[in-house]
Design a protein around this motif. Sequence first.
Motif, PDB file in Angstrom:
ATOM      1  N   UNK B  18       0.836  -1.211   0.000  1.00 30.77           N
ATOM      2  CA  UNK B  18       0.000   0.000   0.000  1.00 30.77           C
ATOM      3  C   UNK B  18       0.870   1.260   0.000  1.00 30.77           C
ATOM      4  N   UNK B  19       1.953   1.184   0.831  1.00 32.32           N
ATOM      5  CA  UNK B  19       2.838   2.354   0.888  1.00 32.32           C
ATOM      6  C   UNK B  19       3.536   2.591  -0.441  1.00 32.32           C
ATOM      7  N   UNK B  20       3.953   1.466  -1.070  1.00 29.13           N
ATOM      8  CA  UNK B  20       4.583   1.604  -2.397  1.00 29.13           C
ATOM      9  C   UNK B  20       3.588   2.195  -3.375  1.00 29.13           C
ATOM     10  N   UNK B  21       2.357   1.744  -3.304  1.00 28.48           N
ATOM     11  CA  UNK B  21       1.320   2.250  -4.215  1.00 28.48           C
ATOM     12  C   UNK B  21       1.036   3.732  -3.944  1.00 28.48           C
ATOM     13  N   UNK B  22       1.120   4.100  -2.612  1.00 26.15           N
ATOM     14  CA  UNK B  22       0.932   5.516  -2.298  1.00 26.15           C
ATOM     15  C   UNK B  22       2.120   6.349  -2.794  1.00 26.15           C
ATOM     16  N   UNK B  23       3.358   5.735  -2.712  1.00 21.77           N
ATOM     17  CA  UNK B  23       4.582   6.477  -3.039  1.00 21.77           C
ATOM     18  C   UNK B  23       4.779   6.601  -4.539  1.00 21.77           C
ATOM     19  N   UNK B  24       4.368   5.575  -5.290  1.00 20.61           N
ATOM     20  CA  UNK B  24       4.645   5.564  -6.732  1.00 20.61           C
ATOM     21  C   UNK B  24       4.125   6.796  -7.479  1.00 20.61           C
ATOM     22  N   UNK B  26       3.760   9.727  -6.298  1.00 19.88           N
ATOM     23  CA  UNK B  26       4.676  10.834  -5.959  1.00 19.88           C
ATOM     24  C   UNK B  26       5.979  10.716  -6.734  1.00 19.88           C
ATOM     25  N   UNK B  27       6.474   9.483  -6.851  1.00 24.59           N
ATOM     26  CA  UNK B  27       7.737   9.254  -7.562  1.00 24.59           C
ATOM     27  C   UNK B  27       7.602   9.628  -9.037  1.00 24.59           C
ATOM     28  N   UNK B  28       6.491   9.170  -9.635  1.00 26.22           N
ATOM     29  CA  UNK B  28       6.289   9.505 -11.059  1.00 26.22           C
ATOM     30  C   UNK B  28       6.103  11.010 -11.236  1.00 26.22           C
ATOM     31  N   UNK B  29       5.371  11.584 -10.284  1.00 25.36           N
ATOM     32  CA  UNK B  29       5.159  13.027 -10.340  1.00 25.36           C
ATOM     33  C   UNK B  29       6.487  13.762 -10.218  1.00 25.36           C
ATOM     34  N   UNK B  30       7.334  13.287  -9.264  1.00 22.31           N
ATOM     35  CA  UNK B  30       8.652  13.913  -9.071  1.00 22.31           C
ATOM     36  C   UNK B  30       9.497  13.784 -10.331  1.00 22.31           C
ATOM     37  N   UNK B  31       9.473  12.582 -10.938  1.00 21.83           N
ATOM     38  CA  UNK B  31      10.239  12.382 -12.176  1.00 21.83           C
ATOM     39  C   UNK B  31       9.732  13.305 -13.282  1.00 21.83           C
ATOM     40  N   UNK B  32       8.419  13.454 -13.326  1.00 24.18           N
ATOM     41  CA  UNK B  32       7.830  14.330 -14.341  1.00 24.18           C
ATOM     42  C   UNK B  32       8.280  15.784 -14.134  1.00 24.18           C
ATOM     43  N   UNK B  33       8.226  16.196 -12.850  1.00 25.83           N
ATOM     44  CA  UNK B  33       8.657  17.576 -12.528  1.00 25.83           C
ATOM     45  C   UNK B  33      10.122  17.769 -12.921  1.00 25.83           C
ATOM     46  N   UNK B  34      10.944  16.775 -12.626  1.00 24.97           N
ATOM     47  CA  UNK B  34      12.375  16.882 -12.929  1.00 24.97           C
ATOM     48  C   UNK B  34      12.619  16.982 -14.438  1.00 24.97           C
ATOM     49  N   UNK B  35      11.877  16.152 -15.195  1.00 23.13           N
ATOM     50  CA  UNK B  35      12.014  16.202 -16.665  1.00 23.13           C
ATOM     51  C   UNK B  35      11.572  17.559 -17.190  1.00 23.13           C
ATOM     52  N   UNK B  36      10.445  18.074 -16.585  1.00 24.52           N
ATOM     53  CA  UNK B  36      10.000  19.426 -16.964  1.00 24.52           C
ATOM     54  C   UNK B  36      11.098  20.444 -16.652  1.00 24.52           C
ATOM     55  N   UNK B  37      11.741  20.272 -15.499  1.00 25.49           N
ATOM     56  CA  UNK B  37      12.837  21.180 -15.088  1.00 25.49           C
ATOM     57  C   UNK B  37      13.956  21.173 -16.104  1.00 25.49           C
ATOM     58  N   UNK B  38      14.306  19.961 -16.586  1.00 28.50           N
ATOM     59  CA  UNK B  38      15.366  19.861 -17.605  1.00 28.50           C
ATOM     60  C   UNK B  38      14.987  20.658 -18.852  1.00 28.50           C
ATOM     61  N   UNK B  39      13.716  20.526 -19.245  1.00 30.53           N
ATOM     62  CA  UNK B  39      13.250  21.232 -20.444  1.00 30.53           C
ATOM     63  C   UNK B  39      13.247  22.746 -20.232  1.00 30.53           C
ATOM     64  N   UNK B  40      12.690  23.180 -19.072  1.00 33.62           N
ATOM     65  CA  UNK B  40      12.622  24.618 -18.781  1.00 33.62           C
ATOM     66  C   UNK B  40      14.037  25.198 -18.649  1.00 33.62           C
ATOM     67  N   UNK B 103       8.119  14.083  -3.098  1.00 28.93           N
ATOM     68  CA  UNK B 103       8.157  12.684  -2.651  1.00 28.93           C
ATOM     69  C   UNK B 103       7.491  12.512  -1.272  1.00 28.93           C
ATOM     70  N   UNK B 104       7.309  13.674  -0.537  1.00 25.91           N
ATOM     71  CA  UNK B 104       6.680  13.646   0.790  1.00 25.91           C
ATOM     72  C   UNK B 104       7.431  12.781   1.800  1.00 25.91           C
ATOM     73  N   UNK B 105       8.756  12.829   1.750  1.00 28.68           N
ATOM     74  CA  UNK B 105       9.586  12.117   2.731  1.00 28.68           C
ATOM     75  C   UNK B 105      10.041  13.142   3.764  1.00 28.68           C
ATOM     76  N   UNK B 106       9.737  12.878   5.056  1.00 28.43           N
ATOM     77  CA  UNK B 106       9.990  13.876   6.101  1.00 28.43           C
ATOM     78  C   UNK B 106      11.444  14.319   6.160  1.00 28.43           C
TER      79      UNK B 106
END
Lengths: 431, 235
Positions: B18-24, B26-40, B103-106
């Motif tokens: 469940x935690x992996x499913x909750x985290x995934x 966020x992980x994909x979102x983070x990767x997406x943001x990072x790729x957007x960052x590379x482009x910007x 990623x929502x990691x404290x």
Amino acid sequence: MTVADRRQDDSPTNGVNLRQEVRDQIGEIGEAEILVGIPSFNNARTIGHVVRAVQIGLAKYFPEHKAVLVNSDGGSSDGTMEAVRDAVMEDFGSVLIRHRIEPSFKLALPYHGIPGKGSAFRTIFEIADALGAKACAVVDSDLRSITPEWIELLLKPVISGDFDYVSPLYLRHKYDGTITNSIIYPLFCSLYGKKVRQPIGGEFGFSGDLARFFLTKDVWESDVARYGIDIWMTTTAVANGYRICQAFLGAKIHDPKDPGADLSSMLYQVVGAAFDLMEAYAEVWKKTECSEQVPTFGFRYAVGLEPVRVNVERMLEMFSLGVTELMDVWRAFLPDEVSDFLLVAREIPMEEFRIPDGIWADIVLSFALAAHRKLLSREHLLRSLTPLYIGRTASFVLETVDSEAEEVEEKIERLCQIFEVKMGGLRDLWD
Amino acid sequence: MEGVFERLLLAPMNVFFEKVMQFLPNLFSALFIFVCGLLVGWLAKTVLRWLFAVLKLDGFADRLGVTRGLAKGGLHDSFSSVLARFIGGFVVFVFFLVSLNNLNVDLIQTMIEKFLNYLPNVFVAIVILSLGYMLGTFLGRTVLIASVNAGMRISGLVGRFVKYLVFLLAVAIAVDQLGIGAEAVLVTYTIVFSGVVLALAIAFGLGGKDTARKYLEGKLKEKKGGEGEDVMRHL
């Protein structure tokens, strides 16, 4: 727009504040046809002679014109203004056949603004304007060779209405006036197409209208307020289509050391003003194709000149030091062949040392272009020219050590021709 | 037995899944943001290069000696290119931080928060260092040209001394801004500066006494006889 039209349009602006006492004196005088200005700073030793020569010149050659002599002083501490007030020609009968009809007046006042010759001139222009003067002349206060005839020669072409600006022509020692000979005269000739031999001579005649035109220009916070005034006046007159001539004044002999004069500052102010004028009148000089003689008055005669002492060895040391330390600064704008030549030249023994005319013209024009493109801070650029100028002067001294005056003049004319040839390249690169 | 198996193995695995499913996401979102960052970041770099070329920033940097400073530091690209790359890289870095935060990691969030609080100090320090370098170069060159025109043989040394002195002062201020051993830096700077001045005073005193004597003798002779100096009028 013709000169006559421009005279109608121009009206002085932002004048200097003359003290009430001076305004009262001007009010008492009312109007004057002739004004002779003498700028000064600690010249008590020589100014008395200059004032007497001017007074006699006015009495002898312009007895029927109301005249005013104005001493514009930069805060002298050696009693210069007192020397002006005390300078009286008590016995005019010993030098004049007839006495003057119109009275002449004398004003001695401190000027305001940036300390310098240009600020002193500005006050003189203001007073000329206030008095409605028709013809004006300015003479340096450290002259020892001035005669009453200088006043006639500087004023007559203007009084007669034939010319608006009279530039001096002197006999000078071959090592005297080296900034003029190596930079200003060749540059002026090739830029504006008029062979005005002493564009920064120091003694000039000009019409009252031209004085008023000078006052319309907002330049009094720049180098024009200092040593840049002479080149500014001559260039402004030529570039705006005023009629210009030269007057042969004979020998120019003055106090050997200008009080407070520092070579680097002089060079900075004069060359800086010349470069600024290149910006202001770019559309004028871009159309110049070749230079022409200007009308010259006065009887030419030969005179003996005082020797000038020069320490070439020390000059070469300064040049070599400059090339060693400042090459990094110059590399940004000097052509490679010039940089390479300079690096080789610093090693050459004194007897063989020369900076050829072509290299020198390239150096001056490269500095002008660098100033135009703002490749370097203006202060750094212009002050870094000093060692190169000293090297060129040393080269000139070595080349002309056995030359007569005529040969030296021919050499200077050849330098002008080279500047004219190289000017084509500058025109192409300017925009 | 089945209850034990469920409690000991399946339940933790479910929780983990469940935690992996909750985290995934966020992980994909983070990767997406990072790729957007590379482009910007790439876009910012390209646009800034064009803008700096229009503004002729390299000419300005040349005048201030920044280009030469970069070359000495091993960077042979133009100043505008370096600056555009720096800003582009910074944009990517900001996106990277946002993606990490996503990623929502404290632990990561605490570290990012500390870093962001410290970041203004880094910026101020960079600005101080840049201004210090430019001012040092300008003043060093001013002193160099003035001393060459005065005929001083040690003009180069004097010019470099002024340049590095000003830059050293900027370094001290920048380090103080970063809060790295502020007092120690100040004390070190004071000791080094005083030492240099003292060393120079001793060196000039010992090495220049003959020169000073000759100079004074020359001056006195000049006053008496007026010999030894040019009498050229340059104007």
